[in-house]
Design a protein around this motif. Sequence first.
Motif, short mmCIF file in Angstrom:
data_model
loop_
_atom_site.label_atom_id
_atom_site.label_comp_id
_atom_site.label_asym_id
_atom_site.label_seq_id
_atom_site.Cartn_x
_atom_site.Cartn_y
_atom_site.Cartn_z
N ARG A 175 1.96 -5.72 0.46
CA ARG A 175 1.38 -7.05 0.48
C ARG A 175 -0.13 -6.95 0.34
O ARG A 175 -0.79 -6.19 1.07
CB ARG A 175 1.72 -7.77 1.79
N PRO A 176 -0.73 -7.68 -0.59
CA PRO A 176 -2.19 -7.64 -0.77
C PRO A 176 -2.92 -8.05 0.52
O PRO A 176 -2.43 -8.88 1.29
CB PRO A 176 -2.44 -8.65 -1.89
N ILE A 177 -4.08 -7.47 0.71
CA ILE A 177 -4.91 -7.78 1.87
C ILE A 177 -6.27 -8.26 1.39
O ILE A 177 -6.87 -7.67 0.49
CB ILE A 177 -5.07 -6.56 2.80
N GLU A 196 -10.82 -12.17 -2.41
CA GLU A 196 -10.57 -10.95 -3.18
C GLU A 196 -9.44 -10.10 -2.60
O GLU A 196 -9.64 -8.93 -2.25
CB GLU A 196 -11.85 -10.12 -3.27
N PRO A 197 -8.23 -10.62 -2.47
CA PRO A 197 -7.12 -9.81 -1.99
C PRO A 197 -6.85 -8.64 -2.94
O PRO A 197 -6.91 -8.80 -4.16
CB PRO A 197 -5.94 -10.79 -1.95
N LYS A 198 -6.54 -7.48 -2.35
CA LYS A 198 -6.29 -6.28 -3.15
C LYS A 198 -4.94 -5.69 -2.78
O LYS A 198 -4.50 -5.79 -1.64
CB LYS A 198 -7.40 -5.25 -2.90
N PRO A 199 -4.26 -5.04 -3.75
CA PRO A 199 -2.96 -4.44 -3.46
C PRO A 199 -3.04 -3.46 -2.29
O PRO A 199 -4.00 -2.69 -2.18
CB PRO A 199 -2.63 -3.71 -4.77
N SER A 200 -2.04 -3.52 -1.43
CA SER A 200 -2.04 -2.68 -0.22
C SER A 200 -0.60 -2.29 0.10
O SER A 200 0.28 -3.16 0.13
CB SER A 200 -2.64 -3.45 0.96
N GLN A 201 -0.39 -1.00 0.34
CA GLN A 201 0.94 -0.51 0.66
C GLN A 201 0.89 0.38 1.90
O GLN A 201 0.01 1.25 2.02
CB GLN A 201 1.54 0.29 -0.49
N GLU A 224 2.11 5.26 7.43
CA GLU A 224 1.43 6.02 6.39
C GLU A 224 0.83 5.05 5.37
O GLU A 224 1.55 4.51 4.53
CB GLU A 224 2.40 6.98 5.69
N PRO A 225 -0.45 4.80 5.46
CA PRO A 225 -1.08 3.91 4.47
C PRO A 225 -1.22 4.60 3.12
O PRO A 225 -1.73 5.71 3.04
CB PRO A 225 -2.45 3.61 5.10
N ARG A 226 -0.76 3.94 2.08
CA ARG A 226 -0.88 4.48 0.73
C ARG A 226 -2.13 3.97 0.03
O ARG A 226 -2.48 4.44 -1.04
CB ARG A 226 0.37 4.11 -0.08
N THR A 227 -2.77 2.97 0.62
CA THR A 227 -4.05 2.46 0.14
C THR A 227 -5.02 2.48 1.32
O THR A 227 -4.63 2.78 2.44
CB THR A 227 -3.89 1.04 -0.43
N GLY A 228 -6.26 2.13 1.07
CA GLY A 228 -7.27 2.26 2.12
C GLY A 228 -8.03 0.98 2.39
O GLY A 228 -9.26 0.96 2.36
N GLN A 232 -5.96 -2.04 7.50
CA GLN A 232 -4.70 -2.16 6.77
C GLN A 232 -3.47 -2.07 7.66
O GLN A 232 -2.58 -2.94 7.59
CB GLN A 232 -4.61 -1.08 5.68
N ILE A 233 -3.36 -1.03 8.48
CA ILE A 233 -2.17 -0.87 9.32
C ILE A 233 -2.07 -2.03 10.30
O ILE A 233 -0.98 -2.60 10.51
CB ILE A 233 -2.22 0.47 10.06
N ARG A 234 -3.17 -2.42 10.88
CA ARG A 234 -3.18 -3.52 11.84
C ARG A 234 -2.71 -4.82 11.19
O ARG A 234 -1.92 -5.57 11.77
CB ARG A 234 -4.59 -3.66 12.43
N VAL A 235 -3.21 -5.09 9.99
CA VAL A 235 -2.85 -6.33 9.30
C VAL A 235 -1.39 -6.31 8.87
O VAL A 235 -0.67 -7.30 9.04
CB VAL A 235 -3.78 -6.55 8.09
N HIS A 236 -0.91 -5.20 8.33
CA HIS A 236 0.47 -5.14 7.87
C HIS A 236 1.45 -5.23 9.04
O HIS A 236 2.49 -5.90 8.93
CB HIS A 236 0.69 -3.87 7.06
#
Length: 289
Positions: A175-177, A196-201, A224-228, A232-236
């Motif tokens: 989900r983009p962040i 400016e949402p960006k792809p996030s996995q 395991e974050p695949r993007t930086g 990110q982990i907190r939001v997902h």
Amino acid sequence: MAMQNWKFIVEPAQAGLRLDQLVSVCTGLSRRHAREVLKLGGVQVAQKRVRVASRTVAPGVEVRVAVDDSLGALPDFEVPVVYEDEWLLVVNKPAGMPTQGTQASDRHDLLALLGRQRPGQKLILCHRLDQGTSGVLVLAKDKAGDLGRHFQERTLRKVYLARVDRPVEAVEVDRPIGRLRLAKPARFGCEGDLLEPKPSQTLLRPAAPQEVAGLTPGYWVVAEPRTGRTHQIRVHLASLGAPVVGDGLYGGASSEQLWLHAWKLVLNHPVTGQSLELVAEPARFLEKA
């Protein structure tokens, strides 16, 4: 955190004032307090830190002042070393300590502490961890060891441990962040009015019993974050309705600490090519007797 911020433009009548006088006049701080703030790096003139109390500032120049009354004395303790060689210094960052300088101080952060303990050694910060997050943090001791590009190009594997307040099934969150417009304090999200949402996995799975043996009981997740992306982990996790315990910014259950730890980092050494698995044990989460 008792943080206060001011921003002002120097007026022609103020141009002859010393910087400590100027800060005092425009913020209401005493001259003595203004000098202390200057020493900590809490004053920026034209977006650059200035510490010289006797300096004068030209009319029309922007000055920013940040004061954090919760800072206390300069930190002075031994930071646990996870790995060190000629090129790399890998430490277990303490929770609650910023990785690098904040608006109010560039002397209370981890990079500044290591600089005081290792005088003459220039350390290059390869990445950052949130202030409340503990765990593996990599610094390079010279340019040959700088892993910054590896973090940007995601050629290494990052593994985190997080405690949440409800079970989370194994899932890949894609989900983009983006930053939430007008949110104060600044927050990020996967939905809403995003800038400016960006792809996030992020790959998520329940921690195996042996992985969290001895830790405070609860719902533990391996991430395991695949993007930086920022937070990110907190939001997902929050997007799944399972925010990290202690994460008040994203709706986590109340706690005195953020239950998020950078547990492992798997990479090839930037100089020797050796495969490394760097592990920072989550000692702060051990179950108390």
